[in-house]
Scaffold this motif. Sequence first.
Motif, PDB file in Angstrom:
ATOM      1  N   PRO A 110       0.507  -1.277   0.194  1.00 32.71           N
ATOM      2  CA  PRO A 110      -0.188  -0.559  -0.069  1.00 32.71           C
ATOM      3  C   PRO A 110       1.058   1.245  -0.093  1.00 32.71           C
ATOM      4  O   PRO A 110       1.807   0.813  -0.062  1.00 32.71           O
ATOM      5  N   VAL A 111      -0.046   2.551   0.269  1.00 27.07           N
ATOM      6  CA  VAL A 111       0.870   3.861   0.090  1.00 27.07           C
ATOM      7  C   VAL A 111       1.814   3.773   0.510  1.00 27.07           C
ATOM      8  O   VAL A 111       3.375   4.802   0.803  1.00 27.07           O
ATOM      9  N   ASN A 112       1.096   3.440   2.214  1.00 22.82           N
ATOM     10  CA  ASN A 112       1.857   4.153   3.335  1.00 22.82           C
ATOM     11  C   ASN A 112       3.186   2.747   3.300  1.00 22.82           C
ATOM     12  O   ASN A 112       3.677   3.603   4.435  1.00 22.82           O
ATOM     13  N   CYS A 113       3.087   1.796   2.860  1.00 21.08           N
ATOM     14  CA  CYS A 113       4.402   1.068   2.719  1.00 21.08           C
ATOM     15  C   CYS A 113       5.512   2.010   1.899  1.00 21.08           C
ATOM     16  O   CYS A 113       6.652   1.624   2.748  1.00 21.08           O
ATOM     17  N   ARG A 114       4.984   2.297   0.534  1.00 19.86           N
ATOM     18  CA  ARG A 114       5.648   2.716  -0.037  1.00 19.86           C
ATOM     19  C   ARG A 114       6.318   4.088   0.321  1.00 19.86           C
ATOM     20  O   ARG A 114       7.217   4.245  -0.675  1.00 19.86           O
ATOM     21  N   LEU A 145       0.071  12.866   2.220  1.00 19.99           N
ATOM     22  CA  LEU A 145      -0.029  11.820   1.784  1.00 19.99           C
ATOM     23  C   LEU A 145      -1.421  11.920   1.988  1.00 19.99           C
ATOM     24  O   LEU A 145      -2.003  11.451   1.230  1.00 19.99           O
ATOM     25  N   ALA A 146      -2.216  13.234   2.121  1.00 16.71           N
ATOM     26  CA  ALA A 146      -3.314  13.898   1.919  1.00 16.71           C
ATOM     27  C   ALA A 146      -4.483  13.900   0.782  1.00 16.71           C
ATOM     28  O   ALA A 146      -4.667  13.096   0.652  1.00 16.71           O
ATOM     29  N   SER A 147      -2.906  14.483  -0.169  1.00 17.53           N
ATOM     30  CA  SER A 147      -3.383  13.524  -1.567  1.00 17.53           C
ATOM     31  C   SER A 147      -3.718  13.016  -1.937  1.00 17.53           C
ATOM     32  O   SER A 147      -4.084  12.774  -2.797  1.00 17.53           O
ATOM     33  N   LEU A 148      -2.745  11.794  -1.360  1.00 21.07           N
ATOM     34  CA  LEU A 148      -2.485  10.828  -2.107  1.00 21.07           C
ATOM     35  C   LEU A 148      -3.860   9.676  -1.176  1.00 21.07           C
ATOM     36  O   LEU A 148      -4.292   8.833  -2.031  1.00 21.07           O
ATOM     37  N   GLN A 149      -4.044  10.011  -0.374  1.00 21.31           N
ATOM     38  CA  GLN A 149      -4.958   9.327   0.154  1.00 21.31           C
ATOM     39  C   GLN A 149      -6.702   9.718  -0.514  1.00 21.31           C
ATOM     40  O   GLN A 149      -7.311   8.420  -0.542  1.00 21.31           O
ATOM     41  N   ARG A 150      -6.285  10.981  -0.830  1.00 19.03           N
ATOM     42  CA  ARG A 150      -7.917  11.667  -1.535  1.00 19.03           C
ATOM     43  C   ARG A 150      -8.172  10.665  -3.260  1.00 19.03           C
ATOM     44  O   ARG A 150      -8.909  10.105  -3.229  1.00 19.03           O
ATOM     45  N   VAL A 151      -6.498  10.053  -3.610  1.00 15.00           N
ATOM     46  CA  VAL A 151      -6.599   9.586  -5.205  1.00 15.00           C
ATOM     47  C   VAL A 151      -7.087   8.437  -4.526  1.00 15.00           C
ATOM     48  O   VAL A 151      -8.161   8.148  -5.542  1.00 15.00           O
ATOM     49  N   TYR A 153      -9.058   6.931  -2.244  1.00 13.63           N
ATOM     50  CA  TYR A 153     -10.444   7.069  -1.770  1.00 13.63           C
ATOM     51  C   TYR A 153     -11.010   7.404  -3.073  1.00 13.63           C
ATOM     52  O   TYR A 153     -12.360   6.858  -3.149  1.00 13.63           O
ATOM     53  N   ASP A 154     -11.098   8.549  -4.082  1.00 11.99           N
ATOM     54  CA  ASP A 154     -11.340   8.222  -4.926  1.00 11.99           C
ATOM     55  C   ASP A 154     -11.683   7.154  -5.934  1.00 11.99           C
ATOM     56  O   ASP A 154     -12.548   7.080  -6.834  1.00 11.99           O
ATOM     57  N   LEU A 155     -10.158   6.309  -6.051  1.00 10.89           N
ATOM     58  CA  LEU A 155     -10.605   5.303  -6.897  1.00 10.89           C
ATOM     59  C   LEU A 155     -10.888   4.083  -6.006  1.00 10.89           C
ATOM     60  O   LEU A 155     -11.955   3.487  -6.539  1.00 10.89           O
ATOM     61  N   SER A 156     -10.874   4.400  -5.096  1.00  9.39           N
ATOM     62  CA  SER A 156     -12.226   3.317  -4.464  1.00  9.39           C
ATOM     63  C   SER A 156     -13.898   3.339  -4.545  1.00  9.39           C
ATOM     64  O   SER A 156     -14.324   1.956  -4.646  1.00  9.39           O
ATOM     65  N   VAL A 157     -14.118   4.385  -3.953  1.00  8.25           N
ATOM     66  CA  VAL A 157     -15.376   4.783  -4.729  1.00  8.25           C
ATOM     67  C   VAL A 157     -15.969   4.255  -6.214  1.00  8.25           C
ATOM     68  O   VAL A 157     -17.303   4.276  -6.021  1.00  8.25           O
ATOM     69  N   GLN A 158     -14.487   4.749  -7.536  1.00 11.63           N
ATOM     70  CA  GLN A 158     -14.814   4.277  -8.747  1.00 11.63           C
ATOM     71  C   GLN A 158     -15.237   2.696  -8.063  1.00 11.63           C
ATOM     72  O   GLN A 158     -16.057   2.445  -9.344  1.00 11.63           O
ATOM     73  N   LEU A 159     -14.639   2.199  -7.188  1.00 10.18           N
ATOM     74  CA  LEU A 159     -14.042   0.566  -7.604  1.00 10.18           C
ATOM     75  C   LEU A 159     -15.956  -0.039  -6.571  1.00 10.18           C
ATOM     76  O   LEU A 159     -16.166  -0.949  -7.321  1.00 10.18           O
ATOM     77  N   ALA A 160     -15.956   0.683  -6.082  1.00 11.04           N
ATOM     78  CA  ALA A 160     -17.138   0.123  -4.729  1.00 11.04           C
ATOM     79  C   ALA A 160     -17.906   0.815  -4.927  1.00 11.04           C
ATOM     80  O   ALA A 160     -18.392   0.116  -3.821  1.00 11.04           O
ATOM     81  N   GLY A 161     -18.222   1.968  -4.799  1.00  5.18           N
ATOM     82  CA  GLY A 161     -19.061   2.633  -4.529  1.00  5.18           C
ATOM     83  C   GLY A 161     -18.568   3.908  -3.452  1.00  5.18           C
ATOM     84  O   GLY A 161     -17.993   3.574  -2.569  1.00  5.18           O
ATOM     85  N   GLU A 162     -19.775   5.254  -3.157  1.00  3.89           N
ATOM     86  CA  GLU A 162     -19.688   5.406  -1.986  1.00  3.89           C
ATOM     87  C   GLU A 162     -19.218   4.335  -0.357  1.00  3.89           C
ATOM     88  O   GLU A 162     -18.475   5.333   0.406  1.00  3.89           O
ATOM     89  N   ASP A 163     -20.267   4.170  -0.031  1.00  2.54           N
ATOM     90  CA  ASP A 163     -20.005   3.680   0.701  1.00  2.54           C
ATOM     91  C   ASP A 163     -18.859   2.278   1.579  1.00  2.54           C
ATOM     92  O   ASP A 163     -18.102   3.024   2.048  1.00  2.54           O
ATOM     93  N   LYS A 164     -18.657   1.553   0.082  1.00  2.00           N
ATOM     94  CA  LYS A 164     -17.789   0.553   0.148  1.00  2.00           C
ATOM     95  C   LYS A 164     -16.455   1.395   0.502  1.00  2.00           C
ATOM     96  O   LYS A 164     -15.228   1.189   0.396  1.00  2.00           O
ATOM     97  N   GLY A 165     -16.445   2.426  -1.166  1.00  3.31           N
ATOM     98  CA  GLY A 165     -15.278   3.101  -0.912  1.00  3.31           C
ATOM     99  C   GLY A 165     -14.884   3.823  -0.560  1.00  3.31           C
ATOM    100  O   GLY A 165     -13.893   4.035   0.550  1.00  3.31           O
ATOM    101  N   ALA A 166     -15.066   4.400   0.257  1.00  4.65           N
ATOM    102  CA  ALA A 166     -14.979   5.559   1.888  1.00  4.65           C
ATOM    103  C   ALA A 166     -14.630   4.229   3.328  1.00  4.65           C
ATOM    104  O   ALA A 166     -13.846   5.080   3.760  1.00  4.65           O
ATOM    105  N   LYS A 167     -14.553   3.433   3.303  1.00  3.22           N
ATOM    106  CA  LYS A 167     -14.131   2.280   4.474  1.00  3.22           C
ATOM    107  C   LYS A 167     -13.012   2.017   4.386  1.00  3.22           C
ATOM    108  O   LYS A 167     -11.813   1.634   3.428  1.00  3.22           O
ATOM    109  N   ARG A 168     -11.829   1.391   5.266  1.00  2.05           N
ATOM    110  CA  ARG A 168     -10.902   1.741   5.573  1.00  2.05           C
ATOM    111  C   ARG A 168     -10.516   0.563   6.476  1.00  2.05           C
ATOM    112  O   ARG A 168     -11.378   0.444   7.321  1.00  2.05           O
TER     113      ARG A 168
END
Length: 180
Positions: A110-114, A145-151, A153-168
């Motif tokens: 993941p991003v945090n590891c990278r 990291l905030a800008s990376l986390q926003r990207v 989030y956006d990719l996650s919402v595109q993939l799974a919808g708002e509810d699931k895409g917002a979870k971590r």
Amino acid sequence: MRNDLDTLFAAIDQAFKTVQQAHPEAVACGKGCSDCCHAVFDVSEVEAVNLLEHFQRLAPSVREQIRGAAQESLQAWEHAMASRLDPAVARIRCPLLDEHGLCLCYEARPVNCRTYGIPTVIDGKGHVCGLSGFEPGTSYPTVNLASLQRVLYDLSVQLAGEDKGAKRWPIAAVILNLPG
């Protein structure tokens, strides 16, 4: 979506390499160093899906070993969260870390590891690896990291919808929620 995640990871890896080349004495990362593999963080939906794809390619015996480690890691996560430990200082071994200090899903990390081994900032607060040689008070190139986390989030919402895409989730929970 897959290409977007690969592009993001490539940009992060390049940023890491640029900082490492500019400050080789300060970046302590190397094969077998696993300080970041004990950091406490969660992952986005898109990172979780990516990790699971790589995890499923591992040998069944390796997956079972990781699941055992994930049980321990998840218990430690739940204890840390219930105790309100500061995630910036809490330490939990990643279930994907092998006995030699190597990540079993390195390509999908993941991003945090990278970004862990170079200076980062989130919510105005700077972070560096405790093993690094970055000096307090000195200016260094820093990854936001905030800008990376926003990207993510956006990719996650595109993939799974708002509810699931917002979870971590912690990586251990991602591993343990695999079907049979």
